[in-house]
Write an enzyme that holds these catalytic residues in place. Structure first.
Site, PDB file in Angstrom:
ATOM      1  N   ASP A   1      36.668 -14.832  -8.096  1.00 49.74           N
ATOM      2  CA  ASP A   1      36.970 -13.419  -7.877  1.00 49.74           C
ATOM      3  C   ASP A   1      37.813 -13.336  -6.610  1.00 49.74           C
ATOM      4  OD1 ASP A   1      36.629 -10.526  -8.096  1.00 49.74           O
ATOM      5  OD2 ASP A   1      34.791 -11.013  -9.178  1.00 49.74           O
TER       6      ASP A   1
ATOM      7  N   ASP B   1      40.159  -8.368  -8.081  1.00 50.81           N
ATOM      8  CA  ASP B   1      39.425  -7.117  -7.924  1.00 50.81           C
ATOM      9  C   ASP B   1      40.356  -5.943  -7.617  1.00 50.81           C
ATOM     10  OD1 ASP B   1      36.714  -6.000  -7.664  1.00 50.81           O
ATOM     11  OD2 ASP B   1      37.351  -5.537  -5.626  1.00 50.81           O
TER      12      ASP B   1
ATOM     13  N   GLU C   1      41.897  -6.785 -12.406  1.00 53.19           N
ATOM     14  CA  GLU C   1      41.080  -5.612 -12.696  1.00 53.19           C
ATOM     15  C   GLU C   1      41.931  -4.413 -12.312  1.00 53.19           C
ATOM     16  OE1 GLU C   1      36.865  -3.468 -11.606  1.00 53.19           O
ATOM     17  OE2 GLU C   1      38.183  -4.258 -10.080  1.00 53.19           O
TER      18      GLU C   1
ATOM     19  N   HIS D   1      29.667  -6.805 -14.713  1.00 51.37           N
ATOM     20  CA  HIS D   1      28.702  -6.464 -13.667  1.00 51.37           C
ATOM     21  C   HIS D   1      28.807  -5.003 -13.214  1.00 51.37           C
ATOM     22  CE1 HIS D   1      32.442  -7.150 -11.696  1.00 51.37           C
ATOM     23  NE2 HIS D   1      31.965  -6.605 -10.591  1.00 51.37           N
ATOM     24  N   ASP D   2      29.822  -4.287 -13.670  1.00 48.04           N
ATOM     25  CA  ASP D   2      29.975  -2.873 -13.295  1.00 48.04           C
ATOM     26  C   ASP D   2      29.620  -1.930 -14.438  1.00 48.04           C
ATOM     27  OD1 ASP D   2      30.999  -3.499 -10.762  1.00 48.04           O
ATOM     28  OD2 ASP D   2      33.053  -3.604 -11.516  1.00 48.04           O
TER      29      ASP D   2
HETATM   30  C1  GLC Z   1      35.511  -3.725  -8.477  1.00 49.98           C
HETATM   31  C2  GLC Z   1      34.300  -4.599  -8.657  1.00 49.98           C
HETATM   32  C3  GLC Z   1      33.087  -3.832  -8.210  1.00 49.98           C
HETATM   33  C4  GLC Z   1      33.248  -3.503  -6.751  1.00 49.98           C
HETATM   34  C5  GLC Z   1      34.571  -2.789  -6.483  1.00 49.98           C
HETATM   35  C6  GLC Z   1      34.898  -2.816  -5.031  1.00 49.98           C
HETATM   36  O1  GLC Z   1      35.481  -2.607  -9.261  1.00 49.98           O
HETATM   37  O2  GLC Z   1      34.204  -5.040  -9.977  1.00 49.98           O
HETATM   38  O3  GLC Z   1      31.893  -4.500  -8.449  1.00 49.98           O
HETATM   39  O4  GLC Z   1      32.201  -2.689  -6.328  1.00 49.98           O
HETATM   40  O5  GLC Z   1      35.660  -3.401  -7.134  1.00 49.98           O
HETATM   41  O6  GLC Z   1      35.200  -4.114  -4.626  1.00 49.98           O
END
Ligand code: GLC
Ligand code: CA
Length: 578
Positions: free
Chosen positions: A100, A217, A273, A349-350
């Protein structure tokens, strides 16, 4: 064939949330040695790549998404020597490791930020985004430590994705810093070439260690509109930030620079992401020309439309509607064709657990519906991601008090909407958490029916879902009809059949309110034409379906013992190769 072949297009990714995966030393926290002990399990499933959620040194305000040192390992997870061993052990088994990469922001405990906040002329000052208070009249002697004053003079009205203002006032220098997430996650200033130098150096360092890629991320948020205008109020939690932060003015320029200076030098995979990404934008990020990223995650099927009647922001208790899911995914499938590569996922995980959200987690239908949604996704075009526990049909958790919640997004939302603003009752908020809270995905992995589901011999950092006695890996491995073996079969099929990877996607039955159906077609020189026809019943009712009535071919997979001509049984899924 318009798609250039690549290993990461043919791969299936298994996502590990290290904190909750496997604890090797009894401190209740999953760790790198725990993962090493489970590599054979991932291999047995058939996945090719492991994506690790952040494992870097972090004070864990947002479970590792707040990085204090990019070149060190989180103390609870182990050491760099453990990591090197994990990488080597994975590679021995033919598994790749994707890290990540969290570079939209750091932790406020990162050395760069500790320097940055010291003074306005510190060499690291411009590593972050600092702004003066707004509307301060000359000679104003108001008490600036007053939170109300700080609120009223924030540089603009942007809200953090984790509730509250996106600006934090810092007494030392009398300026605010921007944090799109928690106030312990200050945003990096990508306009500063020194920030890019440092980030690219760090990425090269990891690549030289031999890692196999990056999941980036919120990478769509690195370039902010430099005038920092006010957002439209009441536009939803993400709404305010969206037009000024997501897909900002220089994001493609920066990613192209990253590609030139890092990515293009290695045989790695990348997935961005991309919060707030549109289909059009995605064709730039993940373009087949390879100038930026390999693929992106979009969120249109997991938030957006189906939540239009949400209570506040993302917080909703409404089940997703098939018509919405299907039209969204079909739009992406056909829209990316020939232009860019896509990613496929139901959960991570989100997100809440896939079977609870898109299937039916009642004892009667859990297994069959988990297989149905897996079928529906894995035959689509793109690289599939399986989130730990999805392959055994793990379900959402029930939260009876905010005290039971760990996630900073949930805790902040509760404080703001329930405690401070009385916008929603405590019960309703908790029901929203049950449905869409991130904690659902973060309960420990259920390995067996022993104490703490076999996750730890100590006290787990987070509650084990009480259904671990019925739902666990040991049970799944002992049952030939389990969700696990179904995933194993889907993954093996993808490895065997080029049509499943590269075939063109053709939607079918687009008006049905119960069936998600489509075809994949590959017409390769020499190999002839191959077609896969897929149909999935998204309901608990038997529904008419004549797609397979006159179709000759090989049944690749199904989740029922026998079919009924002219119908699909409740949650039935089928795929035929012809
Ligand atoms: C992304 C991650 C999440 C995190 C956010 C801030 O959305 O997947 O888990 O809280 O970024 O880093
Ligand atoms: Ca541990």
């Amino acid at each position: 064939m318009s798609d250039k072949r690549a290993w990461w297009k043919e791969a299936v990714i298994y996502q590990i949330y290290p904190r909750s995966f496997a604890d090797s030393n009894g401190d209740g926290i999953g760790d790198l040695n725990g993962i090493i002990g489970k590599l054979d399990y991932v291999k047995k499933l058939g996945a090719d790549v492991i994506w690790l959620n952040p494992i870097y040194k972090s004070p864990n305000d947002d479970n590792g998404y707040d990085i204090a040192d990019y070149r060190d390992i989180m103390t609870e997870f182990g050491t760099m020597a453990d990591f090197d061993r994990l990488l080597a052990e994975a590679h021995i088994r033919g598994l790749r490791i994707v890290m990540d990469l969290v570079v939209n922001h750091t932790s406020d405990e990162n050395a760069w930020f500790i320097e940055s906040r010291k003074s306005k002329d510190n060499p690291y000052r411009d590593f972050y985004i600092w702004k003066d208070p707004k509307n301060v009249s000359e000679g104003d002697t108001a008490d600036r430590s007053d939170p109300k004053w700080q609120d009223e003079h924030a540089p603009n009205n942007w809200e953090s994705c984790f509730s509250g203002s996106a600006w934090q006032y810092d007494q030392t220098t009398g300026q605010y810093y921007l944090h799109c997430f928690s106030k312990k996650q200050p945003d990096l200033n990508w306009e500063n070439p020194k920030v890019r130098d440092e980030v690219f150096d760090m990425m090269n360092w990891w690549c030289q260690k031999g890692i196999d890629g990056f999941r980036m991320d919120v990478i769509s948020m690195i370039s902010k509109v430099q005038s920092y205008p006010d957002g439209k109020v009441n536009d939803g939690v993400y709404g305010d930030l969206n037009p000024y932060v997501c897909n900002g003015p220089h994001v493609h320029e920066y990613l192209q620079e990253m590609n030139r200076r890092v990515l293009s030098k290695y045989d790695i995979m990348t997935v961005g992401e991309a919060a707030g990404v549109t289909l059009e934008q995605a064709t730039h990020y993940a373009n087949n020309d390879g100038a930026e990223l390999g693929m992106v995650f979009h969120f249109e099927h997991t938030d957006g439309g189906q939540n239009s009647d949400a209570m506040i922001g993302k917080w909703s208790v409404n089940p997703p509607k098939l018509s919405y899911i299907r039209s969204t995914l079909n739009k992406w499938q056909t829209g990316l064709e020939g232009k860019a590569w896509g990613s496929l996922y139901w959960d991570n995980h989100d997100q809440p657990r896939a079977v609870s959200r898109f299937g039916n987690d009642s004892p009667e239908w859990r297994v069959r519906s988990a297989k149905m949604i897996a079928t529906c996704l894995h035959f689509q075009k793109g690289t599939p991601y399986v989130y730990q526990g999805e392959e055994i049909g793990m379900t959402n958790m029930h939260f009876s008090s905010v005290e039971d919640c760990n996630d900073i997004e949930e805790r902040n939302a509760y404080r703001q909407y329930v405690t401070e603003q009385h916008m929603i009752s405590s019960e309703d908020m908790l029901r929203c958490f049950d449905h869409v809270g991130r904690d659902n995905a973060r309960t420990p992995m259920q390995w067996n029916d022993g104490p703490q589901a076999g996750f730890t011999t100590g006290t787990p950092w987070f509650t084990v879902n009480p259904n671990y006695r019925e739902i666990n890996v040991e049970q799944a491995l002992a049952d030939p009809d389990s969700v696990f073996y179904y995933y194993q079969k889907l993954i093996a099929l993808r490895h065997k059949l080029p049509v499943m990877v590269y075939g063109k996607f053709i939607p079918l039955l687009e008006d049905s309110d119960s069936i998600y159906a489509y075809r994949r077609v590959l017409d390769e020189e020499g190999a002839g034409k191959q077609t896969i026809t897929v149909a999935c019943n998204w309901t608990d009712q038997k529904v008419p379906c004549s797609l397979f009535d006159d179709l000759q071919g090989e049944e690749l997979i199904t989740n029922v013992d026998s079919h009924e001509k002219g119908f699909l049984l409740p949650y039935e899924a089928r795929a035929i190769l012809s």
